[in-house]
Motif scaffolding. Structure first.
Motif, PDB file in Angstrom:
ATOM      1  N   ALA A 149       2.591 -10.710 -18.328  1.00 32.20           N
ATOM      2  CA  ALA A 149       2.239 -10.295 -16.964  1.00 32.20           C
ATOM      3  C   ALA A 149       1.312  -9.099 -17.012  1.00 32.20           C
ATOM      4  O   ALA A 149       1.444  -8.220 -17.870  1.00 32.20           O
ATOM      5  CB  ALA A 149       3.496  -9.944 -16.170  1.00 32.20           C
ATOM      6  N   CYS A 150       0.364  -9.080 -16.073  1.00 28.54           N
ATOM      7  CA  CYS A 150      -0.486  -7.915 -15.864  1.00 28.54           C
ATOM      8  C   CYS A 150      -0.462  -7.585 -14.382  1.00 28.54           C
ATOM      9  O   CYS A 150      -0.619  -8.477 -13.532  1.00 28.54           O
ATOM     10  CB  CYS A 150      -1.919  -8.182 -16.312  1.00 28.54           C
ATOM     11  SG  CYS A 150      -3.034  -6.795 -15.967  1.00 28.54           S
ATOM     12  N   PHE A 151      -0.268  -6.297 -14.073  1.00 31.90           N
ATOM     13  CA  PHE A 151      -0.247  -5.822 -12.695  1.00 31.90           C
ATOM     14  C   PHE A 151      -1.385  -4.829 -12.492  1.00 31.90           C
ATOM     15  O   PHE A 151      -1.624  -3.956 -13.334  1.00 31.90           O
ATOM     16  CB  PHE A 151       1.080  -5.121 -12.390  1.00 31.90           C
ATOM     17  CG  PHE A 151       2.290  -5.999 -12.504  1.00 31.90           C
ATOM     18  CD1 PHE A 151       2.711  -6.783 -11.444  1.00 31.90           C
ATOM     19  CD2 PHE A 151       3.031  -6.040 -13.679  1.00 31.90           C
ATOM     20  CE1 PHE A 151       3.832  -7.592 -11.544  1.00 31.90           C
ATOM     21  CE2 PHE A 151       4.155  -6.838 -13.795  1.00 31.90           C
ATOM     22  CZ  PHE A 151       4.564  -7.621 -12.720  1.00 31.90           C
ATOM     23  N   THR A 152      -2.080  -4.961 -11.374  1.00 34.15           N
ATOM     24  CA  THR A 152      -3.088  -3.980 -10.991  1.00 34.15           C
ATOM     25  C   THR A 152      -2.678  -3.379  -9.652  1.00 34.15           C
ATOM     26  O   THR A 152      -2.456  -4.098  -8.685  1.00 34.15           O
ATOM     27  CB  THR A 152      -4.495  -4.598 -10.886  1.00 34.15           C
ATOM     28  OG1 THR A 152      -4.518  -5.598  -9.865  1.00 34.15           O
ATOM     29  CG2 THR A 152      -4.918  -5.240 -12.211  1.00 34.15           C
ATOM     30  N   ALA A 153      -2.528  -2.062  -9.622  1.00 41.12           N
ATOM     31  CA  ALA A 153      -2.112  -1.350  -8.409  1.00 41.12           C
ATOM     32  C   ALA A 153      -0.963  -2.067  -7.704  1.00 41.12           C
ATOM     33  O   ALA A 153      -1.043  -2.404  -6.528  1.00 41.12           O
ATOM     34  CB  ALA A 153      -3.294  -1.193  -7.456  1.00 41.12           C
ATOM     35  N   PRO A 154       0.154  -2.306  -8.412  1.00 44.06           N
ATOM     36  CA  PRO A 154       1.233  -3.102  -7.815  1.00 44.06           C
ATOM     37  C   PRO A 154       1.943  -2.369  -6.680  1.00 44.06           C
ATOM     38  O   PRO A 154       2.185  -1.164  -6.752  1.00 44.06           O
ATOM     39  CB  PRO A 154       2.188  -3.335  -8.992  1.00 44.06           C
ATOM     40  CG  PRO A 154       1.943  -2.172  -9.905  1.00 44.06           C
ATOM     41  CD  PRO A 154       0.480  -1.872  -9.784  1.00 44.06           C
ATOM     42  N   MET A 155       2.294  -3.119  -5.655  1.00 43.04           N
ATOM     43  CA  MET A 155       3.013  -2.563  -4.514  1.00 43.04           C
ATOM     44  C   MET A 155       4.500  -2.549  -4.827  1.00 43.04           C
ATOM     45  O   MET A 155       5.278  -3.362  -4.344  1.00 43.04           O
ATOM     46  CB  MET A 155       2.736  -3.380  -3.234  1.00 43.04           C
ATOM     47  CG  MET A 155       3.221  -2.702  -1.958  1.00 43.04           C
ATOM     48  SD  MET A 155       3.162  -3.796  -0.505  1.00 43.04           S
ATOM     49  CE  MET A 155       4.696  -4.732  -0.729  1.00 43.04           C
ATOM     50  N   TRP A 156       4.906  -1.586  -5.670  1.00 43.25           N
ATOM     51  CA  TRP A 156       6.329  -1.390  -5.949  1.00 43.25           C
ATOM     52  C   TRP A 156       6.896  -0.307  -5.046  1.00 43.25           C
ATOM     53  O   TRP A 156       8.066   0.053  -5.144  1.00 43.25           O
ATOM     54  CB  TRP A 156       6.515  -1.056  -7.426  1.00 43.25           C
ATOM     55  CG  TRP A 156       6.130  -2.232  -8.301  1.00 43.25           C
ATOM     56  CD1 TRP A 156       6.097  -3.541  -7.941  1.00 43.25           C
ATOM     57  CD2 TRP A 156       5.716  -2.189  -9.671  1.00 43.25           C
ATOM     58  NE1 TRP A 156       5.695  -4.333  -8.991  1.00 43.25           N
ATOM     59  CE2 TRP A 156       5.457  -3.538 -10.069  1.00 43.25           C
ATOM     60  CE3 TRP A 156       5.550  -1.170 -10.600  1.00 43.25           C
ATOM     61  CZ2 TRP A 156       5.032  -3.862 -11.354  1.00 43.25           C
ATOM     62  CZ3 TRP A 156       5.134  -1.493 -11.884  1.00 43.25           C
ATOM     63  CH2 TRP A 156       4.879  -2.827 -12.256  1.00 43.25           C
ATOM     64  N   GLY A 157       6.064   0.189  -4.172  1.00 38.28           N
ATOM     65  CA  GLY A 157       6.443   1.124  -3.126  1.00 38.28           C
ATOM     66  C   GLY A 157       5.265   1.240  -2.175  1.00 38.28           C
ATOM     67  O   GLY A 157       4.110   1.107  -2.586  1.00 38.28           O
ATOM     68  N   VAL A 158       5.542   1.433  -0.891  1.00 33.46           N
ATOM     69  CA  VAL A 158       4.489   1.586   0.110  1.00 33.46           C
ATOM     70  C   VAL A 158       4.214   3.076   0.276  1.00 33.46           C
ATOM     71  O   VAL A 158       5.134   3.856   0.532  1.00 33.46           O
ATOM     72  CB  VAL A 158       4.915   0.955   1.452  1.00 33.46           C
ATOM     73  CG1 VAL A 158       3.798   1.096   2.487  1.00 33.46           C
ATOM     74  CG2 VAL A 158       5.273  -0.521   1.259  1.00 33.46           C
ATOM     75  N   LEU A 159       2.961   3.465   0.116  1.00 29.45           N
ATOM     76  CA  LEU A 159       2.614   4.883   0.168  1.00 29.45           C
ATOM     77  C   LEU A 159       2.715   5.402   1.600  1.00 29.45           C
ATOM     78  O   LEU A 159       1.997   4.941   2.489  1.00 29.45           O
ATOM     79  CB  LEU A 159       1.202   5.104  -0.371  1.00 29.45           C
ATOM     80  CG  LEU A 159       0.732   6.553  -0.444  1.00 29.45           C
ATOM     81  CD1 LEU A 159       1.637   7.365  -1.363  1.00 29.45           C
ATOM     82  CD2 LEU A 159      -0.719   6.630  -0.927  1.00 29.45           C
ATOM     83  N   MET A 160       3.622   6.345   1.815  1.00 25.32           N
ATOM     84  CA  MET A 160       3.799   6.986   3.124  1.00 25.32           C
ATOM     85  C   MET A 160       4.264   8.417   2.903  1.00 25.32           C
ATOM     86  O   MET A 160       4.960   8.705   1.923  1.00 25.32           O
ATOM     87  CB  MET A 160       4.869   6.270   3.972  1.00 25.32           C
ATOM     88  CG  MET A 160       4.556   4.870   4.391  1.00 25.32           C
ATOM     89  SD  MET A 160       5.943   4.191   5.365  1.00 25.32           S
ATOM     90  CE  MET A 160       5.355   2.534   5.688  1.00 25.32           C
ATOM     91  N   ARG A 161       3.913   9.304   3.813  1.00 27.47           N
ATOM     92  CA  ARG A 161       4.504  10.638   3.793  1.00 27.47           C
ATOM     93  C   ARG A 161       6.001  10.500   4.087  1.00 27.47           C
ATOM     94  O   ARG A 161       6.416   9.590   4.813  1.00 27.47           O
ATOM     95  CB  ARG A 161       3.852  11.538   4.834  1.00 27.47           C
ATOM     96  CG  ARG A 161       2.375  11.819   4.587  1.00 27.47           C
ATOM     97  CD  ARG A 161       1.857  12.878   5.550  1.00 27.47           C
ATOM     98  NE  ARG A 161       2.056  12.515   6.938  1.00 27.47           N
ATOM     99  CZ  ARG A 161       1.232  11.756   7.643  1.00 27.47           C
ATOM    100  NH1 ARG A 161       0.142  11.254   7.077  1.00 27.47           N
ATOM    101  NH2 ARG A 161       1.481  11.478   8.904  1.00 27.47           N
ATOM    102  N   PRO A 162       6.828  11.378   3.539  1.00 25.76           N
ATOM    103  CA  PRO A 162       8.287  11.261   3.734  1.00 25.76           C
ATOM    104  C   PRO A 162       8.689  11.155   5.200  1.00 25.76           C
ATOM    105  O   PRO A 162       9.553  10.343   5.558  1.00 25.76           O
ATOM    106  CB  PRO A 162       8.826  12.533   3.081  1.00 25.76           C
ATOM    107  CG  PRO A 162       7.817  12.866   2.033  1.00 25.76           C
ATOM    108  CD  PRO A 162       6.489  12.477   2.613  1.00 25.76           C
ATOM    109  N   THR A 163       8.065  11.961   6.065  1.00 22.92           N
ATOM    110  CA  THR A 163       8.433  11.904   7.484  1.00 22.92           C
ATOM    111  C   THR A 163       8.015  10.569   8.095  1.00 22.92           C
ATOM    112  O   THR A 163       8.735  10.013   8.933  1.00 22.92           O
ATOM    113  CB  THR A 163       7.767  13.056   8.245  1.00 22.92           C
ATOM    114  OG1 THR A 163       6.349  13.048   7.984  1.00 22.92           O
ATOM    115  CG2 THR A 163       8.354  14.390   7.831  1.00 22.92           C
TER     116      THR A 163
END
Length: 312
Positions: A149-163
């Motif tokens: 397997a190869c992953f490029t910029a995988p969405m293993w979390g959605v980038l958001m500010r904590p609030t």
């Protein structure tokens, strides 16, 4: 109309994709109609199944498939339900929506079955980008038949500010209770024009020509386009990435590429996963943005050399 495979032929827009491919209509086990596309390549030594990101479609990977064919690898992909030419899951065709992320596993199972029905050469390798990385990681955890397997910029979390993350959980959960989870996520692009402007402002790629090439695809064939996700999609994405983060890594040989200028997915989650993936290769791409393979030919070629070498 069916072609020689006995499967109904589907459209493929070679005029904007950079080369020909074979496209078919297939169905997931729950009956959802999907578009599958494959690029056979000359005498391939294996087949790369490309797991695309949210809003993406097969034509966007025409150049990548051609480059991998030159490196001895065939390629196949699918338009996930709710995007590309596959069956849209929402009355508003531009709204990105899925009832559950588990449904994407049905789509991937259908692609694997299609590849086998066409006798596409094995072994099968995974090349997964962004949302496709989330789907692909879940697939490996449940034993999907990928050699590497190869992953490029995988969405293993959605980038958001904590609030904002707290607000997103609250709003998406509340919307389900009051029957409004079909509404678009606030602050996201509601039209194709908005989406194009947002992508340009956020600098997905360093190569202006590659960015313009992708823009032309949707301008020429707007039926490929997708805009804002629904609140329900956001809720399901948060649930799935949280669930995956709590699980151990699979034992599949893995290469992950992540740009040091990533702004779409949560880089901290990627770093955490790779620390917990014994034997995996993790490369931070200097100057890399989210679209690590939508770049100029030389940059894309160097990265695909690395990926093809990993596939062996």
């Amino acid at each position: 109309m069916a072609d020689g495979t006995g499967r109904p032929a589907a459209p493929y827009f070679a005029d904007v994709a950079g080369g020909p491919a074979a496209a078919h209509w297939i169905a997931a086990s729950d009956g959802v109609r999907l578009r599958a596309v494959h690029w056979p390549g000359p005498s391939p030594r294996g087949t790369v199944l490309i797991l695309t990101g949210r809003t993406e479609y097969a034509e966007k990977y025409g150049r990548v498939a051609a480059d991998l064919a030159a490196r001895g690898l065939g390629c196949a992909t699918i338009d996930w339900r709710g995007q590309g030419l596959s069956e849209r899951a929402h009355d508003d065709a531009l709204r990105g929506h899925v009832d559950s992320f588990s449904e994407y596993q049905l789509d991937l199972d259908a692609l694997i079955a299609h590849a086998r029905a066409l006798s596409l050469p094995e072994p099968y390798h995974m090349l997964a980008h962004s949302m496709g990385g989330c789907i692909g990681l879940r697939a490996l955890m449940r034993g999907a038949p990928f050699a590497r397997a190869c992953f490029t910029a995988p969405m293993w979390g959605v980038l958001m500010r904590p609030t904002l993350r707290v607000a997103a959980w609250g709003l998406s959960s509340a919307s389900r209770l009051v029957g409004l989870s079909h509404l678009p996520s606030p602050g996201r692009s509601a039209t194709l024009e908005d989406a194009a402007e947002a992508a340009e402002a956020n600098m997905l790629t360093r190569d202006a020509e590659s960015f313009a090439w992708v823009r032309r695809q949707v301008e020429a064939h707007p039926e490929l386009g997708l805009a804002a996700p629904s609140l329900h999609w956001v809720h399901e994405a948060l649930r799935e990435t949280r669930a995956l983060a709590r699980l151990p890594s699979p034992d599949t040989p893995c290469l992950t590429l992540l740009g040091d200028e990533e702004w779409v997915v949560d880089s901290a989650r990627v770093h955490d996963r790779m620390r917990r993936w014994p034997g995996a290769d993790f490369e931070i791409v200097e100057g890399g943005r989210h679209e690590l393979l939508i770049e100029d030919a030389a940059t894309r070629g160097a990265r695909l050399d690395r990926i093809a070498a990993h596939f062996g």
